[in-house]
Each structure stands twice: as C-alpha cells, then as structure tokens.
Scaffold this active site. Sequence first.
Site, PDB file in Angstrom:
ATOM      1  N   GLY A   1      -0.124   3.427  -2.685  1.00 36.21           N
ATOM      2  CA  GLY A   1       1.046   3.754  -3.502  1.00 36.21           C
ATOM      3  C   GLY A   1       0.669   4.809  -4.515  1.00 36.21           C
ATOM      4  N   SER A   2       1.377   4.795  -5.630  1.00 32.38           N
ATOM      5  CA  SER A   2       1.175   5.864  -6.610  1.00 32.38           C
ATOM      6  C   SER A   2      -0.080   5.611  -7.455  1.00 32.38           C
ATOM      7  CB  SER A   2       2.403   5.945  -7.514  1.00 32.38           C
ATOM      8  OG  SER A   2       2.534   4.737  -8.219  1.00 32.38           O
TER       9      SER A   2
ATOM     10  N   GLY B   1      -1.641   2.104  -8.889  1.00 24.78           N
ATOM     11  CA  GLY B   1      -3.032   1.878  -8.465  1.00 24.78           C
ATOM     12  C   GLY B   1      -3.919   1.514  -9.646  1.00 24.78           C
TER      13      GLY B   1
ATOM     14  N   GLU C   1      -5.416   3.370  -2.086  1.00 26.38           N
ATOM     15  CA  GLU C   1      -5.105   4.676  -1.503  1.00 26.38           C
ATOM     16  C   GLU C   1      -3.923   5.219  -2.286  1.00 26.38           C
ATOM     17  OE1 GLU C   1      -6.761   6.434   0.447  1.00 26.38           O
ATOM     18  OE2 GLU C   1      -8.147   4.936   1.215  1.00 26.38           O
TER      19      GLU C   1
ATOM     20  N   CYS D   1       1.338  11.189   2.037  1.00 22.38           N
ATOM     21  CA  CYS D   1       0.254  11.380   1.064  1.00 22.38           C
ATOM     22  C   CYS D   1      -0.689  12.476   1.536  1.00 22.38           C
ATOM     23  CB  CYS D   1      -0.486  10.080   0.850  1.00 22.38           C
ATOM     24  SG  CYS D   1      -0.880   9.282   2.389  1.00 22.38           S
TER      25      CYS D   1
ATOM     26  N   GLU E   1       1.496  15.545  -8.042  1.00 19.39           N
ATOM     27  CA  GLU E   1       2.084  15.191  -6.752  1.00 19.39           C
ATOM     28  C   GLU E   1       3.601  15.096  -6.875  1.00 19.39           C
ATOM     29  OE1 GLU E   1       1.702  11.175  -5.129  1.00 19.39           O
ATOM     30  OE2 GLU E   1       0.959  12.154  -3.313  1.00 19.39           O
TER      31      GLU E   1
HETATM   32  P1  NDP Z   1       4.505   2.829  -6.035  1.00 22.65           P
HETATM   33  O1  NDP Z   1       3.162   2.821  -6.655  1.00 22.65           O
HETATM   34  O2  NDP Z   1       5.680   2.909  -6.890  1.00 22.65           O
HETATM   35  O3  NDP Z   1       4.701   1.518  -5.156  1.00 22.65           O
HETATM   36  C1  NDP Z   1       3.745   1.084  -4.241  1.00 22.65           C
HETATM   37  C2  NDP Z   1       3.839  -0.416  -4.114  1.00 22.65           C
HETATM   38  O4  NDP Z   1       3.428  -1.018  -5.331  1.00 22.65           O
HETATM   39  C3  NDP Z   1       5.253  -0.906  -3.842  1.00 22.65           C
HETATM   40  O5  NDP Z   1       5.217  -1.994  -2.963  1.00 22.65           O
HETATM   41  C4  NDP Z   1       5.701  -1.333  -5.234  1.00 22.65           C
HETATM   42  O6  NDP Z   1       6.745  -2.272  -5.217  1.00 22.65           O
HETATM   43  C5  NDP Z   1       4.430  -1.933  -5.754  1.00 22.65           C
HETATM   44  N1  NDP Z   1       4.403  -2.111  -7.209  1.00 22.65           N
HETATM   45  C6  NDP Z   1       5.148  -1.470  -8.150  1.00 22.65           C
HETATM   46  N2  NDP Z   1       4.849  -1.949  -9.381  1.00 22.65           N
HETATM   47  C7  NDP Z   1       3.901  -2.891  -9.222  1.00 22.65           C
HETATM   48  C8  NDP Z   1       3.183  -3.747 -10.110  1.00 22.65           C
HETATM   49  N3  NDP Z   1       3.380  -3.741 -11.428  1.00 22.65           N
HETATM   50  N4  NDP Z   1       2.281  -4.590  -9.600  1.00 22.65           N
HETATM   51  C9  NDP Z   1       2.039  -4.608  -8.268  1.00 22.65           C
HETATM   52  N5  NDP Z   1       2.706  -3.864  -7.381  1.00 22.65           N
HETATM   53  C10 NDP Z   1       3.616  -2.997  -7.848  1.00 22.65           C
HETATM   54  O7  NDP Z   1       4.473   3.971  -4.923  1.00 22.65           O
HETATM   55  P2  NDP Z   1       5.654   4.364  -3.926  1.00 22.65           P
HETATM   56  O8  NDP Z   1       6.121   3.227  -3.115  1.00 22.65           O
HETATM   57  O9  NDP Z   1       6.630   5.138  -4.729  1.00 22.65           O
HETATM   58  O10 NDP Z   1       4.875   5.287  -2.895  1.00 22.65           O
HETATM   59  C11 NDP Z   1       4.687   6.638  -3.081  1.00 22.65           C
HETATM   60  C12 NDP Z   1       3.263   6.898  -3.531  1.00 22.65           C
HETATM   61  O11 NDP Z   1       2.328   6.354  -2.616  1.00 22.65           O
HETATM   62  C13 NDP Z   1       2.956   8.369  -3.573  1.00 22.65           C
HETATM   63  O12 NDP Z   1       2.347   8.681  -4.799  1.00 22.65           O
HETATM   64  C14 NDP Z   1       1.978   8.594  -2.419  1.00 22.65           C
HETATM   65  O13 NDP Z   1       1.067   9.611  -2.563  1.00 22.65           O
HETATM   66  C15 NDP Z   1       1.297   7.284  -2.322  1.00 22.65           C
HETATM   67  N6  NDP Z   1       0.814   7.076  -0.978  1.00 22.65           N
HETATM   68  C16 NDP Z   1      -0.527   7.183  -0.738  1.00 22.65           C
HETATM   69  C17 NDP Z   1      -1.045   7.046   0.517  1.00 22.65           C
HETATM   70  C18 NDP Z   1      -2.511   7.102   0.751  1.00 22.65           C
HETATM   71  O14 NDP Z   1      -2.967   6.537   1.713  1.00 22.65           O
HETATM   72  N7  NDP Z   1      -3.289   7.742  -0.091  1.00 22.65           N
HETATM   73  C19 NDP Z   1      -0.173   6.796   1.669  1.00 22.65           C
HETATM   74  C20 NDP Z   1       1.217   6.666   1.324  1.00 22.65           C
HETATM   75  C21 NDP Z   1       1.662   6.811   0.029  1.00 22.65           C
HETATM   76  P3  NDP Z   1       8.303  -1.769  -5.317  1.00 22.65           P
HETATM   77  O15 NDP Z   1       8.579  -1.002  -4.085  1.00 22.65           O
HETATM   78  O16 NDP Z   1       9.073  -3.004  -5.386  1.00 22.65           O
HETATM   79  O17 NDP Z   1       8.361  -0.936  -6.570  1.00 22.65           O
END
Ligand code: NDP
Length: 477
Positions: free
Chosen positions: A224-225, A229, A246, A280, A379
């Site tokens: 995720g973001s 992370g 990641e 990503c 990003e």
């Molecule tokens: P987020 O970080 O917003 O969300 C990722 C996950 O984390 C979601 O399931 C989200 O839930 C969850 N989350 C949010 N807040 C919390 C918290 N406080 N505690 C635990 N979990 C939480 O990212 P996005 O979904 O917006 O994805 C886009 C990002 O992911 C981009 O920055 C991209 O670069 C990155 N990415 C990286 C990859 C890699 O392999 N390097 C591959 C794909 C994406 P919810 O959806 O409910 O908010």
Amino acid sequence: MTIYKNLIAGEWVGLDATKNINPSDTNEVVGLYADGTTEDTKNAIAAAKAAFPAWSRSGIWERHVILKKAGDEIMARKDELGALLAREEGKTLPEAIGETIRASQIFEFFAGEALRLAGEVIPSVRPNIGVEITRDPLGVIGIITPWNFPIAIPAWKIAPALCYGNTVVFKPAELVPGCSWAIVDILHRAGLPKGVLNLVMGKGSVVGQAMLDSPDVTGITFTGSTGTGRRVAAASIEHNRKFQLEMGGKNPMVVLDDADLTVAVEAAANSGFFSTGQRCTASSRLIVTEGIHDKFVAALTEKLQALVVDNAMKPGTHIGPVVDERQLKTDTDYIEIGRKEGAKLAFGGELITRETPGFYLQPTLFTEATNQMRISREEIFGPVVSVIRVKDYEEALATANDTPFGLSAGIATTSLKHATHFKRNSEAGMVMVNLPTAGVDFHVPFGGRKGSSYGPREQGKYAAEFYTSVKTAYTLA
Ligand code: NDP
C-alpha cells in the site's frame, strides 16, 4: 441485494455492508460487502491462533491439494472473475483477465512449493554433533492489501502464507473487496480447515488497525502507500513482530539516443499509462537523452492520441477509469501542480465524459520537467508522466537514481555496455532492459529498495524468507 460476508472461524458473518461501486459506471453497485468491526477482527485473530497448531503440522500433501484446487478453480473462472475485477477496479477486461490468470498461476506455483519444503543437514564444527536447519511457519499472518491489484496481490500473499503452514487474517482494500471475497470462498470450499483463513473486509482504520494492535498477529505483510506502511512498521516494532512492506514508487525509464524508438515508445506507453498508471511499477519519469528527445516525445504523443479511454468492460478500451473520486482528485491536483511548477503539458490533462458516468481522465504527459519538481519526486499513482531531458547516459543514470524510491527502473537502449552498466548501477530492486518497468513474472522475487520496500522479497521461492522462521537444531550423535 445479497451481502457478501466475512469469513471468521469457518463461518460467514456480518450484517452491515458497504457498496462496491464500479468506477466505469458509478450507477452500478458491484455488490454489498461486509463492513468488519474491531470485534470481528479480534475474533478472526483468535480463530487463526486456535487453528495454527494443527495447520502448521498438517501434511504437505493436504496443503498442495487445497492450493492446487484453488488455482484450478480461479483459472476455470478467469473470465467471470476477470469481469468482476474490471468492474470493481476499472482496469480493462483483458488486463483483468490477465491478472486473474496470474493469481491462478501463483496458487499453482505455491501448490508445488508445498511439496518442495526442505531443510539442510550440516556437520557441526564440533565432533559427533549434527546440525539441522529447518524452516518453521511464523504463526498468524496479517495480510493487508491495496486496491490496484485486487486478485494478484491477495494471491501472492495468501498462497505462500498457507503453503508454509501459517494461518491468516486477511483484510483487502475497502474499494475492491469482490475478488478477495471470491478467492477466500474458493479456498474455503477447497477444504481449508476452520480458522486457517479468515477474511475481514472493512475499513483500514478499523480492521487494519485492530490487526496492527494485536499481539497475537505474528507477522504482517502489507502492500500500500508509504504513509500506511510506516504505521505498520511502527506498530510491528512495538509488538516485536516480523513485517514486510511493499510501498510506492517513482519509477524511471531511461531512453538513450541509440534506443529503438518503437521499443522505447511501446515500453513507455505501456508502463506509464496502462492500468490507468495505477501500478506501483509504473514509469512516471521518462529520462530522455537530447539526441532522441524530440523524436521520442513526438512518437509517444502520437501513440497517446490513439489510446482509447473508456468503460473498462468495453471492447477496444485501452485505458479504464481512475479507481475513485479521491484518486481522481489527487491526479488532477498533481496536474495543476505540474503546470504551476513550469512543466509543459504536452498531452492530456483533462477529464473526459463517456456514455457511462465514471472517473475518466486523459493520459497526461508533461515535458520540460525537472527531476526536482514535485511531479517527478512524489508518487501520483495515476496516468500522469513527466519527461526529463538529460545530456547523456551518465546524467540519465544519476537522475534515475535520484529519488527516495527504488522499486523498478528501465532503460531503452541498443548498447550492451549501457544496458549492463545500468543493470549493475540502478538503485531499484527490479531492472528492465527494453521492457516496460511494469509487468513481472510470478515465480521470481518481487520488491524494491530505499523507500519502496522493507523486509524480504515477495513471490517465488524467496517468499519463504518472510513466511517462515529458520530453526537451527544441534544433536549429539
Ligand atoms: P493505502 O496505504 O491507503 O491502503 C493499503 C491498505 O492498507 C488498504 O487495505 C487499507 O485499507 C489499509 N489501511 C489503511 N489504513 C490503515 C491502518 N491505519 N492500519 C492498517 N491498515 C490500514 O494504499 P492504497 O490502497 O491507496 O494503495 C495505493 C498505494 O499502494 C500506492 O501508493 C502504491 O504505490 C502502493 N502499492 C505498492 C505496491 C508494491 O508492491 N510496492 C503494489 C501496489 C500498490 P482501506 O482500503 O480500508 O483504506
């Protein structure tokens, strides 16, 4: 409408639900998916903890059969699951079917890995003592996934977690619960014992946070973001828990004077704009040497003119919508930032209206950008790409590496010398020569360096590094 429920301790539960909306047609509700609570998450963690002793000692044949069955069903249903993916996330139907096939292949791969678990027997430096090195499962794995690969990322985390004998609490991104529900249903029906795989859909701030806060979650794998992370990292250190992150990227693609123009343009268009730039591994910085710069920009612009942005389900669509309104706002805000920073808008930048109401944005190309501008450093995660002009290869390499991220990097060149030098000296975890920076195999390691990743690599046999813990046992002969 049916509510797709959470799976906790082998039971489908949950009364409250959230709508899953199609970004290609915001009038369409893809489905109603359970909205998990903190209590649900705690119950799921308890169920996974209770199921761990038996599953960690289960036979490798049982794990093989279940993972293989899941892979086979996903492949048999690739068109239907691909359509669900395209409807909930907005990537085009062919891209979505391709991702579904990949998910199936990942399950097939780890079905095989279950049968290849091995350790080492090594003589001790002391006489009459034997040393065995084995891998034990970690325990309860928390899996948190983003919205941009709704079936592949869950697959590449769930399959190895189960393969190596762990139990799982899985929280998919709130925007795209459909494919996650489908693969959990498939695995459940394939014969997983109760509590081995638990699904808790719901908000990151509720379900995800409850996972971070639990001392009973032994490992967390997160994609995720960067911001989220960091929270995962901080909470995991607090609990002395293993974690793998990641995160984002700002991936460069270098185009040298000696590049094959067609190869360079295809690679840049594919990795910059396909999947709406929401990968990503997307190339968002095109670093182009002076001699080819104008030709390359002209050819890429011509290519962009020919790309069709429309409903993801429509035949002939090359680029689907942006995933939701919030991401669309981020993209358009960055387009405004790029303009204000002095980059030249060479193509796109405008919202588009289509037959169905959705979040449609033209592919957007900035030229005359510098590597110091925010559009080159942060990003964006949309179909927005900047071209940075450089003098020569040395400046191109330095610019490519001048970023806080390090996921993927590419070079388009016909020079073996420069290709070889770039592979050695790029600071990214994955390097592509004459290929898009996005688009990777499922059986080899995936991951980045610097601000993009933390912890062991994902996928292929390298996945074992995260999902197992090494034990060294000494025996007096
Ligand atoms: P987020 O970080 O917003 O969300 C990722 C996950 O984390 C979601 O399931 C989200 O839930 C969850 N989350 C949010 N807040 C919390 C918290 N406080 N505690 C635990 N979990 C939480 O990212 P996005 O979904 O917006 O994805 C886009 C990002 O992911 C981009 O920055 C991209 O670069 C990155 N990415 C990286 C990859 C890699 O392999 N390097 C591959 C794909 C994406 P919810 O959806 O409910 O908010």
